[in-house]
Design an enzyme around this catalytic site. Structure first.
Site, PDB file in Angstrom:
ATOM      1  N   SER A  11       0.832  -1.214   0.000  1.00 42.85           N
ATOM      2  CA  SER A  11       0.000   0.000   0.000  1.00 42.85           C
ATOM      3  C   SER A  11       0.860   1.255   0.000  1.00 42.85           C
ATOM      4  O   SER A  11       1.931   1.285   0.607  1.00 42.85           O
ATOM      5  CB  SER A  11      -0.889   0.001   1.253  1.00 42.85           C
ATOM      6  OG  SER A  11      -1.476   1.276   1.432  1.00 42.85           O
TER       7      SER A  11
ATOM      8  N   TYR B 260      -2.081   5.727  -4.411  1.00 43.01           N
ATOM      9  CA  TYR B 260      -3.098   6.771  -4.287  1.00 43.01           C
ATOM     10  C   TYR B 260      -2.419   8.030  -4.796  1.00 43.01           C
ATOM     11  O   TYR B 260      -1.351   8.397  -4.284  1.00 43.01           O
ATOM     12  CB  TYR B 260      -3.496   6.982  -2.821  1.00 43.01           C
ATOM     13  CG  TYR B 260      -4.372   5.908  -2.235  1.00 43.01           C
ATOM     14  CD1 TYR B 260      -5.598   5.578  -2.801  1.00 43.01           C
ATOM     15  CD2 TYR B 260      -3.995   5.240  -1.067  1.00 43.01           C
ATOM     16  CE1 TYR B 260      -6.414   4.600  -2.236  1.00 43.01           C
ATOM     17  CE2 TYR B 260      -4.809   4.273  -0.500  1.00 43.01           C
ATOM     18  CZ  TYR B 260      -6.013   3.962  -1.090  1.00 43.01           C
ATOM     19  OH  TYR B 260      -6.818   2.999  -0.530  1.00 43.01           O
TER      20      TYR B 260
ATOM     21  N   THR C  45      -5.277   2.615  -7.507  1.00 40.22           N
ATOM     22  CA  THR C  45      -6.598   2.355  -6.896  1.00 40.22           C
ATOM     23  C   THR C  45      -7.564   3.429  -7.378  1.00 40.22           C
ATOM     24  O   THR C  45      -7.341   4.629  -7.156  1.00 40.22           O
ATOM     25  CB  THR C  45      -6.474   2.356  -5.363  1.00 40.22           C
ATOM     26  OG1 THR C  45      -5.605   1.280  -4.997  1.00 40.22           O
ATOM     27  CG2 THR C  45      -7.837   2.147  -4.703  1.00 40.22           C
TER      28      THR C  45
ATOM     29  N   LYS D  62      -7.097  -0.936  -9.986  1.00 42.81           N
ATOM     30  CA  LYS D  62      -7.771  -1.696  -8.919  1.00 42.81           C
ATOM     31  C   LYS D  62      -9.058  -0.969  -8.534  1.00 42.81           C
ATOM     32  O   LYS D  62      -9.017   0.198  -8.144  1.00 42.81           O
ATOM     33  CB  LYS D  62      -6.850  -1.796  -7.703  1.00 42.81           C
ATOM     34  CG  LYS D  62      -7.485  -2.430  -6.471  1.00 42.81           C
ATOM     35  CD  LYS D  62      -6.442  -2.647  -5.387  1.00 42.81           C
ATOM     36  CE  LYS D  62      -7.029  -3.298  -4.153  1.00 42.81           C
ATOM     37  NZ  LYS D  62      -7.803  -2.389  -3.313  1.00 42.81           N
TER      38      LYS D  62
ATOM     39  N   HIS E  57     -12.983  -2.675  -2.842  1.00 40.82           N
ATOM     40  CA  HIS E  57     -12.175  -2.236  -1.693  1.00 40.82           C
ATOM     41  C   HIS E  57     -12.596  -2.983  -0.419  1.00 40.82           C
ATOM     42  O   HIS E  57     -12.594  -2.424   0.682  1.00 40.82           O
ATOM     43  CB  HIS E  57     -12.344  -0.720  -1.507  1.00 40.82           C
ATOM     44  CG  HIS E  57     -11.089   0.006  -1.111  1.00 40.82           C
ATOM     45  ND1 HIS E  57     -10.406   0.833  -1.958  1.00 40.82           N
ATOM     46  CD2 HIS E  57     -10.403   0.047   0.061  1.00 40.82           C
ATOM     47  CE1 HIS E  57      -9.366   1.354  -1.326  1.00 40.82           C
ATOM     48  NE2 HIS E  57      -9.332   0.884  -0.104  1.00 40.82           N
TER      49      HIS E  57
HETATM   50  N1  FMN Z   1      -6.801  -1.028  -0.911  1.00 41.89           N
HETATM   51  C1  FMN Z   1      -5.940  -0.169  -1.497  1.00 41.89           C
HETATM   52  O1  FMN Z   1      -5.957  -0.078  -2.727  1.00 41.89           O
HETATM   53  N2  FMN Z   1      -5.048   0.554  -0.753  1.00 41.89           N
HETATM   54  C2  FMN Z   1      -4.996   0.490   0.598  1.00 41.89           C
HETATM   55  O2  FMN Z   1      -4.179   1.148   1.241  1.00 41.89           O
HETATM   56  C3  FMN Z   1      -5.932  -0.371   1.241  1.00 41.89           C
HETATM   57  N3  FMN Z   1      -5.957  -0.463   2.594  1.00 41.89           N
HETATM   58  C4  FMN Z   1      -6.810  -1.347   3.181  1.00 41.89           C
HETATM   59  C5  FMN Z   1      -6.801  -1.456   4.578  1.00 41.89           C
HETATM   60  C6  FMN Z   1      -7.608  -2.398   5.195  1.00 41.89           C
HETATM   61  C7  FMN Z   1      -7.593  -2.493   6.681  1.00 41.89           C
HETATM   62  C8  FMN Z   1      -8.442  -3.240   4.416  1.00 41.89           C
HETATM   63  C9  FMN Z   1      -9.303  -4.284   5.061  1.00 41.89           C
HETATM   64  C10 FMN Z   1      -8.464  -3.110   3.045  1.00 41.89           C
HETATM   65  C11 FMN Z   1      -7.663  -2.168   2.406  1.00 41.89           C
HETATM   66  N4  FMN Z   1      -7.666  -2.025   1.022  1.00 41.89           N
HETATM   67  C12 FMN Z   1      -6.813  -1.146   0.428  1.00 41.89           C
HETATM   68  C13 FMN Z   1      -8.531  -2.895   0.194  1.00 41.89           C
HETATM   69  C14 FMN Z   1      -7.825  -4.227  -0.122  1.00 41.89           C
HETATM   70  O3  FMN Z   1      -6.743  -4.020  -0.994  1.00 41.89           O
HETATM   71  C15 FMN Z   1      -8.762  -5.235  -0.779  1.00 41.89           C
HETATM   72  O4  FMN Z   1      -9.390  -4.635  -1.879  1.00 41.89           O
HETATM   73  C16 FMN Z   1      -9.812  -5.821   0.158  1.00 41.89           C
HETATM   74  O5  FMN Z   1      -9.319  -5.934   1.468  1.00 41.89           O
HETATM   75  C17 FMN Z   1     -10.251  -7.185  -0.352  1.00 41.89           C
HETATM   76  O6  FMN Z   1     -11.263  -7.708   0.436  1.00 41.89           O
HETATM   77  P1  FMN Z   1     -11.025  -8.771   1.627  1.00 41.89           P
HETATM   78  O7  FMN Z   1     -10.494  -7.978   2.779  1.00 41.89           O
HETATM   79  O8  FMN Z   1     -12.388  -9.303   1.867  1.00 41.89           O
HETATM   80  O9  FMN Z   1     -10.051  -9.806   1.141  1.00 41.89           O
END
Ligand code: FMN
Length: 376
Positions: free
Chosen positions: A107, A137, A163, A237, A261
Site C-alpha cells: 500500500s 493513491y 486504486t 484496482k 475495496h
Molecule cells: N486497498 C488499497 O488499494 N489501498 C490500501 O491502502 C488499502 N488499505 C486497506 C486497509 C484495510 C484495513 C483493508 C481491510 C483493506 C484495504 N484495502 C486497500 C482494500 C484491499 O486491498 C482489498 O481490496 C480488500 O481488502 C479485499 O477484500 P477482503 O479484505 O475481503 O479480502
C-alpha cells in the site's frame, strides 16, 4: 506457532487480540456494511460441480500473473498500516510473500518504506524476480506521486496498481465513532512529514488514510500521465462495471482488479464475485473485436476466505485473486508465519477443491466447474 484449521479460526483469534481502534479499522466496511456482507455471502450462490474418475494424483496451482510464474493464483492485496497488526508490519507480509513465492501489493500508506520492503528479500537473484507491486493513491501534489513511482521503479517494483475506487474515502461508521487514528509510534513510511500526506486533524477525525490529500480530479487521461512518469506495468484496482472494463481495454492497461475495496468504499454496490462475469465478458468481447490487441488480465478480490471461493472466481474468468483481511489476521496471530499459514491454508483448500472438482491445473477451471444461481 499454533496450527489453525481455516481462515475463520485465525480471524476469530486475531480480532480478539486487537484493540477496538485497530479491530474496527481492519474489519469494518462502509455505512451499513451491505457490500461487505455480500462479498462473502454471494459465494454461497455459486455451487461446484464435482467431476469424477479424472486422475487427480498431481494437482498443480501454478500459473502466471503478468507474465511472472507464481506458485498459486492467490496473492496479497494492499492494506494500509500493517503496523497496527504486528510490530513487523509490512516486513512480515513481505517475508511471507517471499517464503511462499507469492505476489504482494504494497500500500501507498504502509508503515514500512517501499525500499525497506524490498530489502526484506535481499536474496532475490535480480530485480525482475521481485514479487512486489506498489499500490498508488495519487497525491494532490503530483510531484509527490511522481517521486514515489520513481523510487518504486528503482527499487525493483514490477507494476503500479492505481486504486480507482477511492477518489474520496468511504464512510466507515465504526472508524468515525472511534475517531480512528494511527497510533503515534507508527508513520506513513513512504512520505516525510513535510509532504503532509495526513494532517494531525485528519488522522484523528476522518478515519485513517483520509482521502483529503488524494487527488479526486483523476480521469482516464491520467493513464497517459502515469505512462510518462514510469515504465512499470499499470494495473487498475477497483473496476466494477463493464463500461469501465471496456475503457480499461481502450486505455491499454496491463491488468484490472475487480474490487470494491473489501466493501469499504461505496456501500450497496454489488459483491465482486457477482460482477466478475460481466467484467470478464466485456474484456472477452473487446478481445474478439480487436484480435490483434493485447487485453488486460482480470483479477479480483473481496471475501476470499476458502479454497472453493478461489475455484469460483477462476471459473468466472479471474486469472488471480487477492486477499486483504485474511493476510492481516495472519499477521496479527503470528507475524510472517501467520501470513504464511493463511496462504498455506488457502492453497491447501484450493488444491483439495480442484481435486474434488476433477481438475489438475488452474487452466482447466472454467464455467463447467460451477452452477450459477442468479447473482443479481
Ligand atoms: N486497498 C488499497 O488499494 N489501498 C490500501 O491502502 C488499502 N488499505 C486497506 C486497509 C484495510 C484495513 C483493508 C481491510 C483493506 C484495504 N484495502 C486497500 C482494500 C484491499 O486491498 C482489498 O481490496 C480488500 O481488502 C479485499 O477484500 P477482503 O479484505 O475481503 O479480502
Amino acid at each position: 506457532m499454533r496450527v489453525y484449521a481455516c481462515i475463520d479460526d485465525i480471524e476469530k483469534v486475531a480480532r480478539s487480540r486487537l484493540d477496538a481502534n485497530a479491530e474496527n479499522y481492519y474489519s469494518s466496511g462502509a455505512v451499513d456494511e451491505t457490500t461487505l456482507a455480500l462479498n462473502r455471502s454471494d459465494y454461497g450462490r455459486i455451487l461446484l460441480r464435482p467431476r469424477v474418475l479424472r486422475n487427480v494424483t498431481s494437482v498443480t496451482t501454478s500459473t502466471t500473473i503478468l507474465g511472472r510464474q507464481v506458485a498459486s493464483p492467490i496473492a496479497i492485496a494492499p492494506a494500509a498500516m500493517q503496523g497496527l497488526a504486528h510490530s513487523d508490519g509490512e516486513l512480515g507480509t513481505a517475508k511471507a510473500a517471499k517464503n511462499t513465492a507469492s505476489l504482494m501489493i504494497l500500500s501507498t500508506y504502509s508503515n514500512t518504506s517501499l525500499e525497506d520492503v524490498i530489502s526484506a528479500t535481499p536474496d532475490l537473484p535480480q530485480a525482475s524476480e521481485s514479487p512486489f507491486w506498489l499500490q498508488l493513491y495519487v497525491h494532490q501534489d503530483r510531484c509527490i506521486s511522481e517521486g514515489l513511482l520513481k523510487r518504486a521503479e528503482k527499487a525493483g517494483y514490477q507494476a503500479l496498481v492505481l486504486t480507482v475506487d477511492a477518489p474520496v474515502l468511504g464512510r466507515r461508521l465504526k472508524d468515525l465513532r472511534n475517531k480512528f487514528s494511527m497510533p503515534p509510534h507508527l508513520k506513513l513510511a513512504n512520505f516525510d512529514a513535510s509532504q503532509g500526506v495526513m494532517t494531525a486533524s485528519e488522522r484523528n477525525s476522518t478515519g485513517a488514510t483520509s482521502g483529503a490529500k488524494a487527488d479526486a480530479s483523476l480521469t482516464w487521461k491520467d493513464i497517459d500521465w502515469l505512462r510518462s512518469v514510469t515504465s512499470m506495468k499499470i494495473v487498475l484496482k477497483g473496476i466494477m462495471t463493464h463500461e469501465d472494463a471496456l475503457l480499461a481495454c481502450q486505455w491499454k492497461v496491463d491488468a484490472i482488479i475487480v474490487s470494491n475495496h473489501g466493501g469499504r468504499q461505496l456501500d450497496t454496490c454489488p459483491s465482486t464475485i457477482s460482477i466478475l462475469p460481466e467484467i470478464t465478458a466485456a474484456v472477452k468481447s473487446y478481445s474478439h473485436a480487436h484480435p490483434t490487441l493485447p487485453v488486460p488480465e482480470v483479477y479480483m478480490d473481496g471475501g476470499i476466505r476458502r479454497g472453493t471461493d478461489v475455484v469460483k472466481a477462476l471459473a468466472l474468468g479471474a486469472r488471480a485473486v487477492f486477499i486483504g483481511r485474511p493476510m492481516l489476521w495472519g499477521l496479527v496471530v503470528g507475524g510472517h508465519e501467520g501470513v504464511e499459514q493463511v496462504l498455506q491454508i488457502l492453497n491447501d483448500e484450493l488444491r483439495n477443491a480442484m481435486a474434488l472438482v476433477g481438475v489438475q491445473s488452474v487452466d482447466e477451471i472454467g464455467e463447467g466447474c460451477i452452477i450459477r444461481k442468479s447473482l443479481l
